[in-house]
Enzyme design. Structure first.
Site, mmCIF file in Angstrom:
data_model
loop_
_atom_site.group_PDB
_atom_site.id
_atom_site.type_symbol
_atom_site.label_atom_id
_atom_site.label_comp_id
_atom_site.label_asym_id
_atom_site.label_seq_id
_atom_site.Cartn_x
_atom_site.Cartn_y
_atom_site.Cartn_z
ATOM 1 C CG PHE A 1 -9.374 -10.277 10.955
ATOM 2 C CD1 PHE A 1 -8.112 -10.630 11.416
ATOM 3 C CD2 PHE A 1 -9.607 -10.270 9.585
ATOM 4 C CE1 PHE A 1 -7.113 -10.973 10.528
ATOM 5 C CE2 PHE A 1 -8.606 -10.617 8.693
ATOM 6 C CZ PHE A 1 -7.349 -10.970 9.172
ATOM 7 C CD GLN A 2 -7.113 -7.699 7.341
ATOM 8 O OE1 GLN A 2 -8.046 -7.491 6.563
ATOM 9 N NE2 GLN A 2 -5.942 -8.141 6.924
ATOM 10 C CD GLU B 1 -1.705 -2.387 1.603
ATOM 11 O OE1 GLU B 1 -0.503 -2.584 1.949
ATOM 12 O OE2 GLU B 1 -2.575 -3.264 1.660
ATOM 13 C CG MET C 1 22.312 13.230 3.502
ATOM 14 S SD MET C 1 23.432 14.421 2.739
ATOM 15 C CE MET C 1 22.448 14.983 1.347
ATOM 16 C CE LYS D 1 -16.721 -7.434 3.405
ATOM 17 N NZ LYS D 1 -15.958 -8.641 3.799
#
Lengths: 578, 195
Positions: A129-130, A67, A493, A179
Site C-alpha cells: 500500500f502506497q 505536495e 500564451m 518506515k
C-alpha cells in the site's frame, strides 16, 4: 554507503545515545541550520512527524495543501534566501506529487533536500500500500537520490544530501527513508558535516590559460556583449559581475533567471534576452564580435534557431558545470569554474574601457522598441488595461524593492520585461520547466525565505487554478503574500500562438474563472477585483499596504499579445515587433 | 559521422547508478550496443564499459553528462583504434555433428574455439575475440545445428591509460584542487581525455 574520506570533520555533538532514525533526521536538519520544512504527512512518514511533535520549538513546519505546493514552496524559499529548501512527503502519491517540483528545481538549479517516507523495507517491491519506486521515478529529475533502509545511514546520508544540494551547480536531492529505518533505534554519535565526496567535483579546475585568453579577447573586442544567467545569483557573484562589466564597459543582458542579479537601472543593463526579450539584446547578439556568457546555458528560448545565433561572434563561456560548455553553443574559450572566482580573475586582466558607440546601439534599439511596443503597452488607447501598465504601476508603488514571483505564460513574460529590481534574488519564476501553478506556492516559500520583504505573486487566470488550494496554507499560517491575478479570460500564451501560427483556431484556451474574490473570502483572505484603469493605482496600493495576504484580480485585455517575439524556429535577429 | 565509441566509466558501487547512467543514453534515444560492469584495477571502484554508435560530438556531451553524476569518478570515450577490446562467445552444438563432420572440427580449430563442456548430446565451445570473429563463427556453425549462442558485452582496455590510481589520489584530497596550471593543451583535449 561508500567509505568517503571526510576530512575537516566537524561534529555537532559528541553524545553517544540511542535515538530513532526519525530523531536523527530532525537532528540533521537542525545541524544544517534548517529553520523551516514544507510538508504533508502520511502513513509512511508518520514516525518522522511523530518525532517532529517534540521538535516544534526548533523546526517550523508548514502544512501545505498538496505536495506539489510543498515542493514549490521549498523552491521559493531556496530562491529568496539562498539556502536549501526542505520538503517532507509520504510514500506513493505523496512522493509522486513531488516530481514536477523536482524537475523544475533540477532544470533551474534550485537546492532542495526532499525527504520521503517509504514502506517497510521488507515490503519493497511487493506493490505494498502506497509503495512506489520513488528512487527510479525521480532519478532523471534529481541531482542525487538515495534510499535508506537502515537508520545507521541517516546522519551520513543527510550530510551528503545537503552538501550535494548546495555545492557546485545546486540541485534537488531526494532521500527516501523506509518506515522501519525511521522507527529503528541506533547508536547516534553526532552529526558530521560533509564537505568532500571523492567521486564528486562541484567546481571544475580553473585553467589560467583560458582566463588569460578570455581577457585578451575582451580587450581586443570592439563590440563585446555580456549575457548572464542565474549562475551569477547562485554563485553570489553579483558584486564581482558588476565590477567586471563596469571595468570593461560591457553592455549586459539577462536571461529570465539572471533577472535581478544586476539592478534594472544600471546603465550597462540593456535588458532581457530571448523569445520575448528586448529588441536590442536579440538583434545585437548577431552583431557583437565577442559574446561573453556568464552562468547561463544557452536555452533554446534564449538562442532561437542555433544556426542563426551569433555566428559572427567569438564566444567566451563561463560556467561551473562543464557539461554545459559546448552543449548548445560551441565556446571558443571555455572558462570552467565558479564565476565568483573566475570573474575577478578576468576583471583584473581587462582594460578599463568604454564602448560608447556600441552601447549606444542598444539605446537606439531600445528607442525603436519603445516606439513600436513599450509606449502602447504603458499608455494604451484601448479601454482595456494591459498587463504592462499594471506592472508599471506596481513598480511605482514597490519602487523595485519587492520580490516578484511569477507563474508561466504571458503575465510572466510581461512581468519579467517590465518589473523593476534593485536587489538580487528578487525574481522568482519557473524558467526552464515552465511550470504553471508554480507562483502561488513559491510565493509562500519566498516569504518565509525573506520575511522582511514584500512578496508579490503575479499569476494568470490559468496558473492560479492549478494550485489554488495553497490559499489554505496562506490562511492557516497568515502568510503575508500579495496575489495579483492578471485575468485575460484566456490561456493567453497558447492563445497568442494560436492566433499567430494557427490561424486563430482557438483550441481549448477559453478558460473560465471562479469569483476569485469570493474564493479568497472563503479562505478568509481579503481581496478585490477591478477592470477599470482609474481603480488600478489605488487598488494596487491597498494590496501592498494591507496588513496580511491580499488577492487582487485585474481584468486585462482579452486578446493582447506579448511583443517583441522571436517565433519558434527563427533566428534572434528575426525578432518581430508586432 | 556516427562510429563505434567505447565509454569507460569509473564509479562508486552505488545501487541505482546503472539506471542513472542508462537514462542519460535513453533520454537522447541512443541505443546501448553493449554494457559491462566489473571491478576495476582499484579496489572498491567499479568500471562500466559501454559501447554506442554515435557521432563524436554527441559522445562528448553524453560523457560529460555522465561524469557530472555524483557517484561517477571519471568517464572516458575512445574509438576502436584507441583500445584493446574483446568479447567472449559461447556456442552449443550437437556433439554428433562435430564427431561426424570433420569440417566442423576444422572450423572450430580455425577460429580458435575451445571446448568448455563435452557431453554425449552437446558440446559447448568458447571463443574470445572481436565482433567480426565471433560473428563469423556463428554464421558458419549455423548450418550445423547450432543449439544456442550467447555473446558477452565488450571489455576494453584503453591503450594510453596509465590506470586510475593517480586520479583517485587527486580525488581523495579533501579540498578539490583549484589547479591553476598553464599547460598548453589543445582545446579538444579536455578533462575527458585527461588520462
Amino acid at each position: 554507503m561508500q567509505t568517503e574520506s571526510i576530512q575537516d570533520q566537524k561534529t555537532t555533538d559528541q553524545e553517544s545515545i540511542d535515538i530513532t532514525g526519525s530523531e536523527a533526521v530532525l537532528k540533521a536538519l537542525i545541524a544544517e541550520n534548517v529553520d523551516i520544512i514544507f510538508g504533508y504527512p502520511g502513513g509512511a512518514i508518520m514516525p518522522i512527524y511523530d518525532a517532529l511533535y517534540d521538535y516544534n520549538d526548533k523546526l517550523e513546519h508548514i502544512l501545505v495543501r498538496h505536495e506539489q505546493g510543498g515542493i514549490h514552496a521549498g523552491q521559493g524559499y531556496a530562491r529568496s534566501s539562498g539556502k536549501v529548501g526542505v520538503v517532507f512527503a509520504t510514500s506513493g502519491p505523496g512522493a509522486t506529487n513531488l516530481v514536477t517540483g523536482l524537475a523544475d528545481a533540477m532544470i533551474d538549479s534550485t537546492p532542495l533536500v526532499c525527504i520521503t517516507g517509504q514502506v517497510f523495507a521488507h515490503l519493497l517491491g511487493t506493490d505494498a500500500f502506497q509503495e512506489t519506486d520513488v528512487i527510479n521515478i525521480t532519478t532523471p529529475v534529481t541531482k542525487w537520490n538515495h534510499q535508506i533502509t537502515d537508520a545507521n545511514e541517516i546522519p551520513s546520508v543527510l550530510a551528503k544530501a545537503f552538501y550535494i544540494a548546495k555545492s557546485g551547480r545546486p540541485g534537488p536531492v531526494l532521500i527516501d527513508i523506509s518506515k522501519n529505518a525511521q522507527i529503528q533505534k541506533f547508536n547516534y554519535t553526532g552529526y558530521t558535516y560533509c564537505n568532500h565526496i571523492r567521486s564528486y567535483r562541484p567546481k571544475p579546475n580553473i585553467r589560467k590559460e583560458y582566463i588569460e585568453a578570455a581577457a585578451e579577447m575582451i580587450n581586443k573586442a570592439e563590440r563585446p556583449f555580456v549575457i548572464f544567467g542565474q549562475g551569477v545569483i547562485l554563485g553570489e557573484a553579483e558584486a564581482e559581475f558588476k565590477a567586471f562589466i563596469e571595468k570593461g564597459g560591457l553592455p549586459a543582458a539577462w536571461t529570465i533567471l539572471g533577472l535581478s542579479a544586476l539592478e534594472t537601472d544600471h546603465p550597462l543593463n540593456v535588458g532581457m534576452l530571448g523569445m520575448h526579450g528586448n529588441y536590442g539584446p536579440n538583434v545585437l547578439t548577431n552583431e557583437c564580435d565577442v559574446l561573453i556568457a556568464v552562468g547561463m546555458r544557452f536555452d533554446d528560448r534564449v538562442t532561437g534557431r542555433l544556426d542563426r545565433y551569433a555566428k559572427q561572434a567569438k564566444v567566451i563561456h563561463l560556467d561551473i558545470d562543464p557539461s554545459e560548455i559546448d552543449k548548445n553553443i560551441k565556446a571558443d574559450i571555455p572558462v570552467w569554474g565558479d564565476c565568483k572566482e573566475t570573474l575577478p580573475m578576468i576583471t583584473e586582466l581587462i582594460d578599463l574601457k568604454q564602448h560608447d558607440s556600441w552601447t549606444n546601439k542598444f539605446k537606439d534599439c531600445n528607442e525603436k522598441e519603445i516606439e513600436a511596443v513599450i509606449y502602447d503597452e504603458m499608455h494604451p488607447t484601448s479601454e482595456h488595461m494591459t498587463m504592462g501598465e499594471v506592472i508599471d504601476q506596481l513598480n511605482e508603488i514597490t519602487k523595485g524593492n519587492a520580490i516578484i514571483v511569477t507563474d508561466v505564460g504571458q503575465h510572466q513574460m510581461v512581468a519579467c520585461r517590465y518589473a523593476k529590481f534593485n536587489q538580487s534574488k528578487s525574481n522568482i519564476t519557473s524558467g526552464g520547466l515552465g511550470t504553471m501553478g508554480f507562483a502561488l506556492p513559491a510565493a509562500i516559500g519566498a516569504k518565509y525565505g525573506a520575511p522582511e520583504r514584500t512578496v508579490v505573486a503575479i499569476i494568470g487566470d490559468g496558473g492560479i487554478q492549478m494550485t489554488i488550494q495553497e490559499l489554505g496554507t496562506i490562511m492557516q499560517n497568515n502568510v503575508n503574500v500579495k496575489i495579483l491575478i492578471l485575468n485575460n479570460r484566456f490561456l493567453g500564451m497558447v492563445r497568442q500562438w494560436q492566433q499567430l501560427f494557427n490561424d486563430k483556431r482557438y483550441s481549448f484556451v477559453n478558460i473560465e474563472s471562479p469569483d476569485y474574490v469570493a474564493v479568497a473570502k472563503g479562505y478568509r483572505i481579503e481581496g478585490n477585483s477591478i477592470s477599470k484603469r482609474e481603480d488600478l493605482k489605488q487598488s494596487l496600493t491597498k494590496m501592498i499596504e494591507h496588513n496580511g495576504a491580499y488577492l487582487l484580480e485585474v481584468f486585462v485585455g482579452k486578446e493582447n499579445n506579448v511583443f517583441p517575439m522571436v517565433p519558434q524556429g527563427c533566428g534572434v535577429s528575426e525578432i518581430r515587433l508586432k | 559521422m556516427k562510429q563505434e565509441f567505447t565509454i569507460t566509466i569509473y564509479t562508486e558501487n552505488q545501487v541505482g547508478l546503472l539506471n542513472r547512467i542508462a537514462i542519460i543514453f535513453s533520454r537522447r534515444k541512443i541505443n546501448i550496443e553493449s554494457l559491462n560492469t566489473s571491478p576495476s584495477e582499484v579496489e572498491g571502484i567499479h568500471r562500466f564499459t559501454i559501447v554506442i554508435d554515435e557521432t563524436e560530438e554527441v559522445v562528448r556531451k553524453v560523457v560529460r553528462q555522465i561524469e557530472k553524476q555524483v557517484d561517477v569518478l571519471k568517464a572516458y570515450f575512445n574509438t576502436n583504434d584507441e583500445i584493446i577490446w574483446q568479447e567472449l562467445a559461447l556456442y552449443k552444438v550437437p556433439t554428433d555433428t562435430i564427431a561426424e563432420k570433420a569440417k566442423v572440427e576444422r572450423l572450430l580449430r580455425a577460429y580458435g574455439a575451445r571446448a568448455v563442456v563435452i557431453r554425449k548430446d552437446y558440446t559447448i565451445f568458447e571463443t574470445t575475440g572481436q565482433r567480426e570473429e565471433t560473428d563469423t563463427l556463428l554464421n558458419v556453425l549455423g548450418p550445423f545445428g547450432l543449439i544456442e549462442f550467447v555473446r558477452s558485452a565488450r571489455v576494453a582496455i584503453i591503450k594510453d591509460s596509465k590506470g586510475f590510481y593517480e586520479k583517485l589520489k587527486e580525488f581523495e584530497q579533501s579540498k578539490p584542487v583549484t589547479r591553476i596550471d598553464s599547460i598548453n593543451r589543445s582545446r579538444i583535449e579536455e578533462e575527458t581525455i585527461d588520462l
